[in-house]
Motif scaffolding. Structure first.
Motif, short mmCIF file in Angstrom:
data_model
loop_
_atom_site.label_atom_id
_atom_site.label_comp_id
_atom_site.label_asym_id
_atom_site.label_seq_id
_atom_site.Cartn_x
_atom_site.Cartn_y
_atom_site.Cartn_z
N ALA A 85 6.46 -0.50 5.71
CA ALA A 85 5.18 -1.21 5.62
C ALA A 85 5.29 -2.31 4.59
O ALA A 85 6.03 -2.16 3.60
N PRO A 86 4.60 -3.43 4.78
CA PRO A 86 4.62 -4.51 3.79
C PRO A 86 3.77 -4.16 2.58
O PRO A 86 2.65 -3.67 2.70
N VAL A 87 4.32 -4.39 1.40
CA VAL A 87 3.59 -4.13 0.16
C VAL A 87 2.59 -5.25 -0.09
O VAL A 87 2.86 -6.41 0.17
N GLY A 88 1.44 -4.88 -0.60
CA GLY A 88 0.35 -5.82 -0.86
C GLY A 88 -0.98 -5.18 -0.55
O GLY A 88 -1.82 -5.00 -1.44
N PRO A 89 -1.21 -4.80 0.72
CA PRO A 89 -2.48 -4.16 1.09
C PRO A 89 -2.67 -2.80 0.44
O PRO A 89 -1.70 -2.05 0.23
N THR A 90 -3.91 -2.46 0.16
CA THR A 90 -4.24 -1.14 -0.37
C THR A 90 -3.79 -0.04 0.59
O THR A 90 -3.36 1.04 0.16
N GLU A 91 -3.88 -0.31 1.89
CA GLU A 91 -3.49 0.70 2.89
C GLU A 91 -2.03 1.10 2.72
O GLU A 91 -1.68 2.28 2.88
N THR A 92 -1.16 0.14 2.40
CA THR A 92 0.25 0.48 2.19
C THR A 92 0.43 1.33 0.95
O THR A 92 1.18 2.32 0.95
N ALA A 93 -0.28 0.98 -0.12
CA ALA A 93 -0.19 1.76 -1.35
C ALA A 93 -0.62 3.20 -1.12
O ALA A 93 0.04 4.14 -1.58
N ARG A 94 -1.72 3.38 -0.39
CA ARG A 94 -2.19 4.74 -0.11
C ARG A 94 -1.21 5.49 0.78
O ARG A 94 -0.98 6.69 0.57
N ALA A 95 -0.62 4.79 1.72
CA ALA A 95 0.35 5.43 2.61
C ALA A 95 1.60 5.87 1.86
O ALA A 95 2.18 6.92 2.14
N LEU A 96 2.02 5.06 0.88
CA LEU A 96 3.20 5.42 0.09
C LEU A 96 2.95 6.68 -0.73
O LEU A 96 3.78 7.59 -0.78
N VAL A 97 1.80 6.74 -1.39
CA VAL A 97 1.47 7.92 -2.18
C VAL A 97 1.34 9.14 -1.27
O VAL A 97 1.83 10.23 -1.59
N ALA A 98 0.70 8.95 -0.12
CA ALA A 98 0.56 10.06 0.83
C ALA A 98 1.91 10.55 1.30
O ALA A 98 2.14 11.77 1.46
N ALA A 99 2.84 9.63 1.54
CA ALA A 99 4.18 10.02 1.99
C ALA A 99 4.89 10.85 0.94
O ALA A 99 5.59 11.83 1.25
N ALA A 100 4.73 10.47 -0.33
CA ALA A 100 5.36 11.24 -1.41
C ALA A 100 4.78 12.65 -1.47
O ALA A 100 5.53 13.64 -1.57
N VAL A 134 2.32 -14.25 -4.34
CA VAL A 134 1.40 -13.56 -5.23
C VAL A 134 0.90 -12.27 -4.59
O VAL A 134 0.74 -11.24 -5.27
N ASN A 135 0.68 -12.27 -3.29
CA ASN A 135 0.20 -11.07 -2.61
C ASN A 135 1.21 -9.94 -2.68
O ASN A 135 0.86 -8.79 -2.97
N VAL A 136 2.48 -10.24 -2.44
CA VAL A 136 3.50 -9.19 -2.44
C VAL A 136 3.81 -8.73 -3.86
O VAL A 136 3.77 -7.53 -4.17
N HIS A 137 4.11 -9.68 -4.74
CA HIS A 137 4.52 -9.31 -6.10
C HIS A 137 3.35 -8.79 -6.94
O HIS A 137 3.41 -7.69 -7.50
N LEU A 138 2.32 -9.60 -7.08
CA LEU A 138 1.25 -9.27 -8.03
C LEU A 138 0.25 -8.28 -7.45
O LEU A 138 0.00 -7.22 -8.02
N ARG A 139 -0.32 -8.62 -6.29
CA ARG A 139 -1.27 -7.70 -5.67
C ARG A 139 -0.56 -6.40 -5.26
O ARG A 139 -1.12 -5.31 -5.42
N GLY A 140 0.65 -6.52 -4.73
CA GLY A 140 1.38 -5.33 -4.33
C GLY A 140 1.66 -4.39 -5.49
O GLY A 140 1.57 -3.17 -5.36
N PHE A 142 -0.20 -4.25 -8.25
CA PHE A 142 -1.51 -3.72 -8.64
C PHE A 142 -1.96 -2.58 -7.72
O PHE A 142 -2.34 -1.50 -8.18
N THR A 143 -1.92 -2.79 -6.40
CA THR A 143 -2.43 -1.77 -5.49
C THR A 143 -1.59 -0.50 -5.55
O THR A 143 -2.13 0.62 -5.53
N CYS A 144 -0.27 -0.65 -5.65
CA CYS A 144 0.60 0.54 -5.70
C CYS A 144 0.42 1.30 -7.01
O CYS A 144 0.36 2.54 -7.01
N VAL A 145 0.33 0.59 -8.11
CA VAL A 145 0.16 1.26 -9.40
C VAL A 145 -1.21 1.94 -9.46
O VAL A 145 -1.34 3.06 -9.96
N ARG A 146 -2.24 1.29 -8.94
CA ARG A 146 -3.57 1.90 -8.95
C ARG A 146 -3.57 3.22 -8.21
O ARG A 146 -4.07 4.24 -8.73
N GLU A 147 -2.98 3.25 -7.00
CA GLU A 147 -2.96 4.49 -6.23
C GLU A 147 -2.09 5.56 -6.90
O GLU A 147 -2.44 6.75 -6.93
N ALA A 148 -0.97 5.13 -7.45
CA ALA A 148 -0.10 6.09 -8.13
C ALA A 148 -0.78 6.67 -9.37
O ALA A 148 -0.67 7.87 -9.65
#
Length: 337
Positions: A85-100, A134-140, A142-148
């Motif tokens: 999945a592409p990093v950036g969207p909140t949906e990807t961040a949630r999916a990564l945490v769910a996968a773990a 900016v979406n991939v690096h910065l937002r990505g 942010f969203t991944c760290v927030r969910e983690a």
């Protein structure tokens, strides 16, 4: 002493007695997510964490690349699963945490590494060029760290956040407005998260790597060293020490160290690594101050600014030292004398 053993000595880690190629750490039972880990630096991080005993969620946008990364880890005796999945969207961040959580039961470590480049000078940079990076690096990040962070705080056992920065974010670089903004922002967020997450025993640090990757192979100054690494050749001391430029594996040990219990007291730091060099970046701070009763107006500034600050104006960009002359050239110069 091997390069791996040397890294272990510098970082205070133990090297297994039965092998000279593996750094053993207290990562057994830990679960990690590494974004952008299908190849390059991200793959090196994922492989090192798995070698230390962690179970790893590999992330990439290419299914085959992600599957190959997982296969490389499992073939070496590690545990891994992939989420494409592409990093950036909140949906990807949630999916990564769910996968773990679904695959391994918990989450202890997050390494945000995913990134893209859209290099061009300011006056040619499009909105899409800027927004994509900016979406991939910065937002990505942010969203991944927030969910983690949400998951780690729920678990109540602490955690490790490791965000990948860049010298460009620290110093700037020609043609990289978007990348510089994103990477500088990542380090700024890390400093904030170190404060916000401290009570939950979650550390947050940035790693500033310099290594031979697909991103650096396009830089003419590094090309000869990247080509040498691709051929499996040892980089010269000028690259590894003067430039602090090495392989992805040179960086992976620092990421694994920051993910371990040994780094529980380290947070809010930006740690540079490349080749044989390990460095600690300073936080931005005032280098000189001056005071004027009633404040500073145009007249006072035009008269006094140069005398006050002219000698301490800060440089921009990464200084590149002159490479040493080839041995043949040196011999010729000696003969000419």
């Amino acid at each position: 002493m091997t390069d791996v053993e040397g890294d272990a000595d510098r970082l205070g880690l133990d090297v297994a007695e039965d092998t000279h190629e593996e750094i053993r750490m207290s990562l057994t039972g830990k679960v990690a997510i590494v974004t952008g880990s299908g190849r390059g630096l991200g793959l090196a991080y994922a492989q090192q964490l798995a070698a230390g005993g962690a179970s790893v969620v590999v992330n990439d946008v290419d299914q085959q690349v992600a599957d190959d990364a997982v296969a490389s880890i499992t073939a070496a005796g590690g545990k891994a699963t992939a989420l494409v999945a592409p990093v950036g969207p909140t949906e990807t961040a949630r999916a990564l945490v769910a996968a773990a959580v679904e695959s391994f039961g918990r989450l202890d470590i997050l390494v945000t590494n995913a990134g893209v480049l859209r290099d061009t000078v300011l006056w040619k940079m499009s909105d899409d060029d800027f927004d994509t990076v900016v979406n991939v690096h910065l937002r990505g990040t942010f969203t991944c760290v927030r969910e983690a962070a949400v998951r780690m705080r729920e678990q109540g056992e602490g955690g490790r956040i490791i965000c990948i920065g860049s010298p460009t974010g620290q110093r700037g670089n020609f043609g990289q407005t978007n990348y510089a903004a994103a990477k500088a922002g990542i380090v700024g967020m890390v400093r904030t998260w170190a404060m916000e997450l401290a009570r939950a025993n979650i550390t947050a640090n940035a790693v500033i790597p310099v290594a031979a990757t697909a991103m650096t192979e396009t830089v003419p100054f590094f090309k000869q060293f990247v080509d040498a690494a691709a051929r499996g050749e040892q980089m010269p001391p000028f690259a590894r020490r003067v430039l602090g430029f090495g392989t992805p594996q040179d960086v992976a040990g620092v990421v694994a160290f920051l993910a371990s219990d040994a780094a529980a007291g380290i947070s809010g730091q930006a740690i540079g690594v490349g080749g044989d060099r390990l460095a600690l970046w300073s936080h931005p701070q005032e280098v000189a101050t001056a005071f004027q009763d009633g404040g500073w107006g145009y007249e006072q500034l035009s008269e006094d600014f140069d005398s006050l600050f002219g000698q301490v104006l800060q440089s921009v960009g990464q200084p590149m030292p002159e490479p040493p002359a080839p041995a043949a050239d040196k011999a010729e110069k000696v003969e000419q004398r």
